[in-house]
Design an enzyme around this catalytic site. Structure first.
Site, short mmCIF file in Angstrom:
data_model
loop_
_atom_site.label_atom_id
_atom_site.label_comp_id
_atom_site.label_asym_id
_atom_site.label_seq_id
_atom_site.Cartn_x
_atom_site.Cartn_y
_atom_site.Cartn_z
N ASP A 1 0.86 -1.18 0.00
CA ASP A 1 0.00 0.00 0.00
C ASP A 1 0.90 1.23 0.00
OD1 ASP A 1 -1.69 2.12 0.57
OD2 ASP A 1 -2.81 1.06 2.13
N SER B 1 -7.52 13.71 -13.16
CA SER B 1 -8.93 13.59 -13.56
C SER B 1 -9.36 14.91 -14.19
CB SER B 1 -9.81 13.29 -12.35
OG SER B 1 -11.19 13.45 -12.65
N TYR C 1 -12.33 15.05 -3.65
CA TYR C 1 -11.76 14.54 -4.91
C TYR C 1 -11.25 15.70 -5.76
CZ TYR C 1 -11.39 11.58 -9.06
OH TYR C 1 -10.93 10.89 -10.14
N LYS D 1 -7.22 16.23 -6.65
CA LYS D 1 -6.78 16.09 -8.04
C LYS D 1 -6.24 17.41 -8.59
CE LYS D 1 -7.72 11.72 -8.83
NZ LYS D 1 -6.69 10.72 -9.21
#
Length: 258
Positions: free
Chosen positions: A64, A143, A157, A161
């Site tokens: 991870d 994104s 988010y 990003k």
């Protein structure tokens, strides 16, 4: 077209499925030697076998990248195994979708780790090895919602990003003189088995048909392979003049002018 990637050494994070897997397969097909990681050992082993079928020499490490020390273990292991490091693809990502007022510090910390800080830690270690060979290429999977508003529920988010894209630009400026290029790709709505869009299509096919009509001029979801094609090009010698860029790969979905 020869992309100049033969025998290059690449690290791809989050490579067991989806975009990371497809990018790693694309690099394998171009002759790269690969170090790949993911949290799920079984899925990573299956993906690594697919890459070996492309003829690639593979180091697969279940880990991870948000855990302390994991970036160092991964990148150093790749350089030790193959003798160099030329390419880094930071693909891991996640989200906790909820109204901003309902978000917690723990929500923000968790998504900041996976969407931003893990990428930066991997990059810092990778730069050490890229300097040793006189250059390299780093690619962040961002994104379109790092470039424009993603809508209600996406405050974490969007912010993470956007931060990733911003950091990559400054890194590109700082590292250009050393032959290290840094770029982002900004995927739109991409459907692949097990992904969120695949789940939504299965749960609400009529709603997704309306979504496609309203949001994707191309009339369909993108595929992981289409993202991989662009990623592999940006990482290649054929993109030698491209650094500090963020390229939308979205079928016309995004609305931003910049």
């Amino acid at each position: 077209m020869d992309l100049g990637l033969g025998k290059k050494v690449a690290v791809v994070t989050g490579a067991s499925r989806g975009l990371g897997r497809s990018i790693a397969l694309g690099l394998a097909a171009e002759g790269c030697r690969l170090a790949v990681c993911a949290r799920g050992e079984d899925a990573l082993r299956t993906a690594a076998e697919e890459m070996r079928k492309e003829g690639a020499d593979i180091l697969a490490m279940p880990l991870d990248v948000t855990e302390t020390g994991s970036a160092r273990r991964l990148i150093d292991a790749a350089a030790e195994r193959f003798g160099q490091l030329d390419v880094l693809v930071c693909n891991v990502g996640g989200n906790r979708r909820k109204p901003f007022a309902a978000t917690t510090d723990e929500d923000w910390d968790t998504v900041l780790e996976v969407n931003l800080k893990a990428h930066l830690r991997c990059s810092r270690v990778a730069i050490e090895h890229m300097r040793a060979v006189g250059g390299g290429a780093i690619l962040f999977v961002a994104s379109i919602f790092g470039r424009e508003a993603g809508g209600p529920g996406l405050s974490i988010y969007n912010a993470t990003k956007s931060a990733l894209i911003s950091a990559s630009k400054i890194m590109a400026l700082e590292l250009a003189s050393e032959g290290i290029r840094v770029n982002c790709i900004a995927p739109g709505s991409i459907r692949f088995p097990g992904g969120s869009w695949d789940r939504r299509v299965k749960e609400d096919p009529e709603g997704m048909r309306r979504f496609l009509k309203a949001n994707l001029p191309i009339g369909r979801f993108g595929t992981a392979e289409e993202i991989a094609d662009v990623a592999v090009f940006l990482l290649s010698e054929r993109a030698s003049l491209v650094t500090g860029a963020c390229l939308n790969v979205d079928g016309g979905q995004s609305r931003s002018l910049i």
